[in-house]
Scaffold this motif. Structure first.
Motif, mmCIF file in Angstrom:
data_model
loop_
_atom_site.group_PDB
_atom_site.id
_atom_site.type_symbol
_atom_site.label_atom_id
_atom_site.label_comp_id
_atom_site.label_asym_id
_atom_site.label_seq_id
_atom_site.Cartn_x
_atom_site.Cartn_y
_atom_site.Cartn_z
ATOM 1 N N GLN A 112 -3.015 3.189 -7.837
ATOM 2 C CA GLN A 112 -3.758 1.951 -7.635
ATOM 3 C C GLN A 112 -3.122 0.800 -8.409
ATOM 4 O OE1 GLN A 112 -7.640 3.204 -9.073
ATOM 5 N NE2 GLN A 112 -8.187 4.119 -7.113
ATOM 6 N N ILE A 113 -3.689 -0.365 -8.272
ATOM 7 C CA ILE A 113 -3.357 -1.502 -9.132
ATOM 8 C C ILE A 113 -4.605 -1.843 -9.919
ATOM 9 C CG2 ILE A 113 -1.594 -2.437 -7.594
ATOM 10 C CD1 ILE A 113 -4.809 -4.293 -7.809
ATOM 11 N N PRO A 114 -4.543 -2.521 -11.057
ATOM 12 C CA PRO A 114 -3.342 -3.037 -11.700
ATOM 13 C C PRO A 114 -2.731 -2.004 -12.654
ATOM 14 C CG PRO A 114 -5.264 -3.759 -12.927
ATOM 15 C CD PRO A 114 -5.771 -2.939 -11.760
ATOM 16 N N THR A 115 -1.463 -2.236 -12.958
ATOM 17 C CA THR A 115 -0.838 -1.585 -14.099
ATOM 18 C C THR A 115 -0.375 -2.694 -15.033
ATOM 19 O OG1 THR A 115 1.342 -1.596 -13.071
ATOM 20 C CG2 THR A 115 -0.017 0.366 -12.729
ATOM 21 N N TYR A 116 0.050 -2.298 -16.216
ATOM 22 C CA TYR A 116 0.450 -3.258 -17.249
ATOM 23 C C TYR A 116 1.641 -2.661 -17.976
ATOM 24 C CZ TYR A 116 -0.078 -5.900 -21.698
ATOM 25 O OH TYR A 116 0.103 -6.684 -22.816
ATOM 26 N N GLU A 117 2.725 -3.405 -18.050
ATOM 27 C CA GLU A 117 3.913 -2.934 -18.773
ATOM 28 C C GLU A 117 4.292 -3.978 -19.803
ATOM 29 O OE1 GLU A 117 6.996 -2.138 -15.698
ATOM 30 O OE2 GLU A 117 5.205 -2.248 -14.444
ATOM 31 N N ASP A 118 4.532 -3.522 -21.011
ATOM 32 C CA ASP A 118 4.914 -4.453 -22.069
ATOM 33 C C ASP A 118 5.735 -3.704 -23.110
ATOM 34 O OD1 ASP A 118 5.102 -6.752 -23.578
ATOM 35 O OD2 ASP A 118 3.130 -6.524 -24.507
ATOM 36 N N PHE A 150 0.839 -1.210 0.000
ATOM 37 C CA PHE A 150 0.000 0.000 0.000
ATOM 38 C C PHE A 150 0.865 1.248 0.000
ATOM 39 C CE2 PHE A 150 -2.920 -3.160 1.933
ATOM 40 C CZ PHE A 150 -3.887 -3.129 0.941
ATOM 41 N N ALA A 151 1.995 1.189 0.725
ATOM 42 C CA ALA A 151 2.887 2.352 0.765
ATOM 43 C C ALA A 151 3.519 2.591 -0.605
ATOM 44 C CB ALA A 151 3.977 2.142 1.820
ATOM 45 N N GLU A 152 3.974 1.508 -1.240
ATOM 46 C CA GLU A 152 4.619 1.656 -2.556
ATOM 47 C C GLU A 152 3.660 2.211 -3.610
ATOM 48 O OE1 GLU A 152 7.860 -2.042 -2.261
ATOM 49 O OE2 GLU A 152 5.802 -2.394 -2.955
ATOM 50 N N MET A 153 2.363 1.834 -3.517
ATOM 51 C CA MET A 153 1.383 2.302 -4.502
ATOM 52 C C MET A 153 1.273 3.812 -4.541
ATOM 53 S SD MET A 153 -1.918 -0.181 -4.666
ATOM 54 C CE MET A 153 -2.432 0.165 -2.992
ATOM 55 N N LYS A 154 1.557 4.452 -3.398
ATOM 56 C CA LYS A 154 1.386 5.900 -3.325
ATOM 57 C C LYS A 154 2.684 6.649 -3.606
ATOM 58 C CE LYS A 154 -2.845 4.996 -2.327
ATOM 59 N NZ LYS A 154 -3.826 5.085 -3.436
ATOM 60 N N GLU A 155 3.759 5.921 -3.872
ATOM 61 C CA GLU A 155 5.047 6.571 -4.119
ATOM 62 C C GLU A 155 5.191 6.959 -5.589
ATOM 63 O OE1 GLU A 155 7.967 3.873 -2.609
ATOM 64 O OE2 GLU A 155 7.327 4.184 -0.526
ATOM 65 N N PRO A 156 6.043 7.955 -5.845
ATOM 66 C CA PRO A 156 6.205 8.456 -7.219
ATOM 67 C C PRO A 156 6.557 7.366 -8.233
ATOM 68 C CG PRO A 156 7.261 9.948 -5.673
ATOM 69 C CD PRO A 156 6.828 8.755 -4.878
ATOM 70 N N HIS A 195 5.579 4.294 -8.445
ATOM 71 C CA HIS A 195 4.378 3.608 -8.917
ATOM 72 C C HIS A 195 3.418 4.571 -9.601
ATOM 73 C CE1 HIS A 195 1.428 0.413 -9.238
ATOM 74 N NE2 HIS A 195 0.513 1.232 -8.744
ATOM 75 N N ARG A 196 3.349 5.792 -9.087
ATOM 76 C CA ARG A 196 2.439 6.774 -9.704
ATOM 77 C C ARG A 196 2.863 7.128 -11.124
ATOM 78 N NH1 ARG A 196 -1.561 9.075 -6.478
ATOM 79 N NH2 ARG A 196 -1.207 9.067 -4.240
ATOM 80 N N ALA A 197 4.122 6.904 -11.455
ATOM 81 C CA ALA A 197 4.554 7.117 -12.841
ATOM 82 C C ALA A 197 3.801 6.151 -13.764
ATOM 83 C CB ALA A 197 6.054 6.911 -12.970
ATOM 84 N N PHE A 198 3.456 4.978 -13.227
ATOM 85 C CA PHE A 198 2.668 4.007 -13.995
ATOM 86 C C PHE A 198 1.169 4.225 -13.819
ATOM 87 C CE2 PHE A 198 6.627 1.539 -13.376
ATOM 88 C CZ PHE A 198 6.907 1.299 -14.701
ATOM 89 N N HIS A 199 0.776 4.598 -12.614
ATOM 90 C CA HIS A 199 -0.646 4.759 -12.313
ATOM 91 C C HIS A 199 -0.852 6.073 -11.564
ATOM 92 C CE1 HIS A 199 -4.736 4.060 -11.341
ATOM 93 N NE2 HIS A 199 -4.715 2.771 -11.636
ATOM 94 N N PRO A 200 -1.352 7.094 -12.261
ATOM 95 C CA PRO A 200 -1.468 8.420 -11.630
ATOM 96 C C PRO A 200 -2.338 8.422 -10.378
ATOM 97 C CG PRO A 200 -2.517 8.381 -13.824
ATOM 98 C CD PRO A 200 -1.767 7.107 -13.673
ATOM 99 N N PHE A 201 -3.249 7.453 -10.248
ATOM 100 C CA PHE A 201 -4.137 7.434 -9.092
ATOM 101 C C PHE A 201 -3.644 6.476 -7.993
ATOM 102 C CE2 PHE A 201 -6.639 8.653 -12.834
ATOM 103 C CZ PHE A 201 -7.004 9.936 -12.447
#
Lengths: 216, 216
Positions: free
Chosen positions: B58-64, B42-48, B50-56
């Motif tokens: 949250q999960i999920p994100t998708y990288e390919d 939960f802490a990592e989700m709110k860090e920059p 992760h936010r680079a992948f998900h502005p809000f």
């Protein structure tokens, strides 16, 4: 044959362009596609004939050469896929623009709908005044995140896209609440959308429906 | 290179497959695409980062391969566009399947999120007990409309599609409320989704994450 969309015969927003047909009108204007409008009353929206087009008895719907669609996001995406101007050509940028469309109608609009529901359906409840700040803080959470992502860019991801169209319209629904003004870059973002000639034409057309209905 | 998705390191649903990574896992299993999972706290989700992948945040994100996406609906659509099995080939049927995806995350999920918000964030409020029936009735309105549209069909529009995948997962979020049982054809629809081998594999994989985290 032009496509036909549906819109409120008497829009509850009194011509302020907040109803979801505005998103479809705007998209059709952006791509230069003429369209017809069929107006439906609140009673007609709930009848089987309209529900055949929209299972949830809402507007807008979209009909074109045998295809019947509902959900403003799906209709705007359909238009954007068939005409140039609303989605980037590059595959990854196109996927990201579509992500912003989903973010608009899901993540960002959900707490905004909650606020509208509170204002229209729970206004007379004893908890209304005390609950409003909780709802507004949930909207602020989303707006703060969106504001940080947008920064000083004009649009969310490069050039204006269907993602911006959907997001700007979702944010417009906050206009009466004053919440948008707390985030100057988001207020400017919405104003940038509203300044587009396609938006202006779409706005004028939906306003004309309301004006005609009011003077009838 | 397989795509990488993100999921909760410790899912708040305790492995019941209600988190939104389940939609992406299910879609990837349906099309037979292997994938990697990066777990985030939960802490990592709110860090920059992760936010680079998900502005809000949250999960999920998708990288390919250089593409980073967020929003479960957009990710599932991206997967469905690149692999056979989740969208009809015929253009009109494809557009209608996408309409059901938007209906799932917008129209149907909005009141369900409202219920979850009430249960998790307003449970201690004096209005909680009195307000719950109002929220549930709004969900019933949507479920009744969806139930009438589905009728005795297996899926919402012909063969199983990404629209059904999204809708069935959104409806699963009602499992603890008992509301779904009031609409036997919707309960059977969700059960039909859960019975699919791809769903089963996805469910087992997300459960394994929870089990490992709990025993750690």
């Amino acid at each position: 044959m032009s496509p036909t969309i549906t819109a409120f015969a008497q829009s509850p927003d009194r011509g302020r362009g907040l109803a979801r047909d505005m998103r479809v009108r705007w998209a059709l204007e952006e791509v230069g596609q003429p369209y017809d409008v069929r107006l439906v009353s609140f009673a007609e929206m709930k009848e089987p004939a309209h529900r055949a087009f929209h299972p949830f008895g809402q507007i807008p719907t979209y009909e074109d050469a045998g295809l019947a669609l509902f959900e403003s996001g799906a209709i705007v995406l359909h238009i954007a896929e068939r005409h140039a101007g609303l989605l980037p050509n590059e595959a990854d940028a196109r996927a990201r623009a579509i992500a912003w469309m989903f973010a608009a109608v899901g993540t960002v609009e959900a707490p905004i709908i909650d606020l509208q529901t509170a204002m229209f359906m729970e206004r007379d409840k004893p908890w209304h005044e005390e609950r409003l700040p909780l709802i507004k803080d949930r909207i602020r959470d989303r707006l703060g995140e969106l504001s940080r992502r947008l920064g000083d860019a004009d649009w969310l991801d490069g050039a204006f896209s269907a993602g911006d169209l959907m997001m700007a319209h979702v944010l417009r629904r906050l206009s009466v609440s004053g919440l948008l003004d707390e985030y100057p870059n988001l207020a400017a973002y919405v104003a940038r959308g509203e300044a587009r000639p396609a938006y202006q034409r779409a706005f004028a057309d939906q306003l004309a429906v309301f004006t005609a209905a009011s003077s009838g």
